[in-house]
Design an enzyme around this catalytic site. Sequence first.
Site, PDB file in Angstrom:
ATOM      1  N   HIS A 146       0.851  -1.178   0.000  1.00  0.00           N
ATOM      2  CA  HIS A 146       0.000   0.000   0.000  1.00  0.00           C
ATOM      3  C   HIS A 146       0.886   1.226   0.000  1.00  0.00           C
ATOM      4  O   HIS A 146       1.943   1.222   0.634  1.00  0.00           O
ATOM      5  CB  HIS A 146      -0.906   0.011   1.238  1.00  0.00           C
ATOM      6  CG  HIS A 146      -2.066   0.926   1.077  1.00  0.00           C
ATOM      7  ND1 HIS A 146      -1.963   2.271   1.299  1.00  0.00           N
ATOM      8  CD2 HIS A 146      -3.333   0.696   0.663  1.00  0.00           C
ATOM      9  CE1 HIS A 146      -3.132   2.824   1.047  1.00  0.00           C
ATOM     10  NE2 HIS A 146      -3.978   1.904   0.645  1.00  0.00           N
ATOM     11  N   ASP A 201      -8.008  -5.191  -0.190  1.00  0.00           N
ATOM     12  CA  ASP A 201      -8.517  -6.019  -1.277  1.00  0.00           C
ATOM     13  C   ASP A 201      -8.152  -7.493  -1.144  1.00  0.00           C
ATOM     14  O   ASP A 201      -8.626  -8.316  -1.919  1.00  0.00           O
ATOM     15  CB  ASP A 201      -7.977  -5.497  -2.624  1.00  0.00           C
ATOM     16  CG  ASP A 201      -8.514  -4.113  -2.932  1.00  0.00           C
ATOM     17  OD1 ASP A 201      -9.714  -3.906  -2.689  1.00  0.00           O
ATOM     18  OD2 ASP A 201      -7.754  -3.255  -3.391  1.00  0.00           O
TER      19      ASP A 201
HETATM   20  N1  CMC Z   1       4.206  -7.565  -4.825  1.00  0.00           N
HETATM   21  C1  CMC Z   1       5.553  -7.564  -4.956  1.00  0.00           C
HETATM   22  N2  CMC Z   1       6.324  -6.479  -4.736  1.00  0.00           N
HETATM   23  C2  CMC Z   1       5.712  -5.353  -4.395  1.00  0.00           C
HETATM   24  C3  CMC Z   1       4.311  -5.267  -4.247  1.00  0.00           C
HETATM   25  C4  CMC Z   1       3.546  -6.434  -4.475  1.00  0.00           C
HETATM   26  N3  CMC Z   1       2.223  -6.402  -4.349  1.00  0.00           N
HETATM   27  N4  CMC Z   1       3.964  -4.001  -3.891  1.00  0.00           N
HETATM   28  C5  CMC Z   1       5.106  -3.316  -3.828  1.00  0.00           C
HETATM   29  N5  CMC Z   1       6.178  -4.126  -4.120  1.00  0.00           N
HETATM   30  C6  CMC Z   1       7.600  -3.758  -4.093  1.00  0.00           C
HETATM   31  C7  CMC Z   1       7.980  -2.940  -5.317  1.00  0.00           C
HETATM   32  O1  CMC Z   1       8.438  -3.768  -6.367  1.00  0.00           O
HETATM   33  C8  CMC Z   1       9.080  -2.065  -4.744  1.00  0.00           C
HETATM   34  O2  CMC Z   1      10.238  -2.854  -4.623  1.00  0.00           O
HETATM   35  P1  CMC Z   1      11.699  -2.176  -4.817  1.00  0.00           P
HETATM   36  O3  CMC Z   1      11.834  -1.173  -3.726  1.00  0.00           O
HETATM   37  O4  CMC Z   1      12.664  -3.308  -4.746  1.00  0.00           O
HETATM   38  O5  CMC Z   1      11.668  -1.535  -6.183  1.00  0.00           O
HETATM   39  C9  CMC Z   1       8.596  -1.766  -3.326  1.00  0.00           C
HETATM   40  O6  CMC Z   1       7.779  -2.897  -2.976  1.00  0.00           O
HETATM   41  C10 CMC Z   1       7.770  -0.485  -3.195  1.00  0.00           C
HETATM   42  O7  CMC Z   1       6.702  -0.556  -4.135  1.00  0.00           O
HETATM   43  P2  CMC Z   1       6.132   0.690  -4.943  1.00  0.00           P
HETATM   44  O8  CMC Z   1       5.489   0.185  -6.196  1.00  0.00           O
HETATM   45  O9  CMC Z   1       7.203   1.740  -5.069  1.00  0.00           O
HETATM   46  O10 CMC Z   1       5.047   1.218  -3.935  1.00  0.00           O
HETATM   47  P3  CMC Z   1       3.862   2.183  -4.296  1.00  0.00           P
HETATM   48  O11 CMC Z   1       3.525   2.909  -3.067  1.00  0.00           O
HETATM   49  O12 CMC Z   1       4.176   3.002  -5.506  1.00  0.00           O
HETATM   50  O13 CMC Z   1       2.673   1.193  -4.734  1.00  0.00           O
HETATM   51  C11 CMC Z   1       0.826  -0.290  -4.615  1.00  0.00           C
HETATM   52  C12 CMC Z   1       1.649   0.791  -3.891  1.00  0.00           C
HETATM   53  C13 CMC Z   1      -0.446  -0.566  -3.839  1.00  0.00           C
HETATM   54  C14 CMC Z   1       0.422   0.250  -6.022  1.00  0.00           C
HETATM   55  C15 CMC Z   1       1.675  -1.570  -4.757  1.00  0.00           C
HETATM   56  O14 CMC Z   1       2.023  -2.061  -3.473  1.00  0.00           O
HETATM   57  C16 CMC Z   1       0.991  -2.653  -5.575  1.00  0.00           C
HETATM   58  O15 CMC Z   1       1.088  -2.646  -6.808  1.00  0.00           O
HETATM   59  N6  CMC Z   1       0.252  -3.597  -4.913  1.00  0.00           N
HETATM   60  C17 CMC Z   1      -0.519  -4.614  -5.612  1.00  0.00           C
HETATM   61  C18 CMC Z   1      -1.838  -4.024  -6.085  1.00  0.00           C
HETATM   62  C19 CMC Z   1      -2.807  -3.822  -4.943  1.00  0.00           C
HETATM   63  O16 CMC Z   1      -3.027  -4.696  -4.125  1.00  0.00           O
HETATM   64  N7  CMC Z   1      -3.451  -2.633  -4.925  1.00  0.00           N
HETATM   65  C20 CMC Z   1      -4.492  -2.305  -3.928  1.00  0.00           C
HETATM   66  C21 CMC Z   1      -4.076  -1.206  -3.025  1.00  0.00           C
HETATM   67  S1  CMC Z   1      -5.143  -1.034  -1.590  1.00  0.00           S
HETATM   68  C22 CMC Z   1      -6.695  -0.590  -2.143  1.00  0.00           C
HETATM   69  C23 CMC Z   1      -6.740   0.637  -2.977  1.00  0.00           C
HETATM   70  O17 CMC Z   1      -6.024   1.612  -2.789  1.00  0.00           O
HETATM   71  O18 CMC Z   1      -7.576   0.672  -3.849  1.00  0.00           O
END
Ligand code: CMC
Length: 428
Positions: A307, A364
């Site tokens: 998140h 989710d």
């Molecule tokens: N699986 C594997 N690795 C992950 C995941 C995941 N679900 N989420 C983040 N990471 C890793 C990412 O690769 C990065 O690694 P590194 O630092 O080595 O490059 C690190 O964790 C930080 O991730 P980020 O993408 O920079 O974080 P963000 O804040 O930009 O993204 C997020 C947040 C929710 C988009 C992301 O965690 C994600 O894609 N999660 C899966 C989709 C999901 O479940 N979304 C629902 C969010 S909650 C409900 C809502 O808001 O609607």
Amino acid sequence: MSETAKLKVNGKEYEFPLLKGTENELAIDIKSLRAATEGVITLDSGYKNTGSCESAVTFLDGEKGILRYRGYSIEELASKSNFLESSYLLIFGELPTAVELKKFHDDILAESLVDEDIKKILDGFPKSAHPMGVVSALTSSLIAFNPESVNIESSEDMYDAIVKLLAKFPVLAAWTLRKKQGLPLDYGDVNLGYVENMYKMMFSKPNCEFKANPVVLNALDKLLILHADHEQNCSTSTVRIVGSSHAGLFASISAGISALWGPLHGGANQAVIEMLEDIKNDGGDYNKYIAKAKDKNDPFRLMGFGHRVYKNFDPRAKIIQVAAEEVLADLGINDPVLEIAKGLEKVALSDEYFKSRNLYPNVDFYSGIIYRALGIPVEMFTVMFALGRLPGWIAQWKEMRMKHEPIGRPRQLYTGEVLRGFEPIEKR
Ligand code: CMC
């Protein structure tokens, strides 16, 4: 003396006010930055460090896993309130009295029919259309049936527009589902509660009497409360930014629905269940999927994990996990994907990759298991999220308009070509 933050640019020092929120959060007010520094801006792609507004609607502490609507904890609201009451709280700022809540519900019921011509628009969509696209389009079409713009200076006008949307949106969502399933449209029943009526419009069968299971209704109500607001997330920021151009309420919400659709946001609930199904069909070996999620050469992400704001357990996920177990037990459903989800969670929470990045299950991760148990088709999951998020979007839109916030218009750091001469086509 109030505190300030100092910034040195090209050897010159500038001071900016340091603002403190009611929960002692600090923000550097950089309103005067560009003018004072003659052109310097901040750059923060994805707005990871940027506050877009001051807001009194929802408080979230991602490090501690706290979520509160108007000061009330999500745990208390989920156990003691109901969706309509929590919606009122979010939109108007205070819990309603019994009289206020009844009037609110009556007013919603009075508006809970949509123009029959909306059916023609619905009919234009193929059955294969994704419900989020349909619901976004139908919400936008409400403008055509209610063309007069809301006078935000009139509290009555504001109230009427809000009530209309809360009344008509569940009809649009339910009809979208029924069209997809080839069922005749249902007009609801004014004798039912808000959530029960929503449920009836979705699931009643033309050949038998409608009767809702109280456990199902309770779980649905709780899920809607848990999704009702989440401060400045992608869809809410979309609603606020669209509304900031003074586009109307329905247009702003329609845009928010599109933003919610994406799998990194609300669309994750559909993606989670599809992922769990894939794991099941692949023999149930979740370690393989954990390895895929950790592999930087593999675009796969563990859906329902991570998140932007929570670096601790998403408090909503904790409540939903318990509710999922209760619903499945009550309905006597043995869903193998629940076991896969629990196994996946256990492995991920003890894995260094997930621990070091503070990746926990989010809202989710378990919600889809409940939706499925309630008989809601996978493609409708994100519409369920939208039904829950509607009061939050409205509250944030209302706050933004009432505060006369300026149009949202970010700056950029241009990295393209500098001025060059135009080459006639024959010389290129
Ligand atoms: N699986 C594997 N690795 C992950 C995941 C995941 N679900 N989420 C983040 N990471 C890793 C990412 O690769 C990065 O690694 P590194 O630092 O080595 O490059 C690190 O964790 C930080 O991730 P980020 O993408 O920079 O974080 P963000 O804040 O930009 O993204 C997020 C947040 C929710 C988009 C992301 O965690 C994600 O894609 N999660 C899966 C989709 C999901 O479940 N979304 C629902 C969010 S909650 C409900 C809502 O808001 O609607």
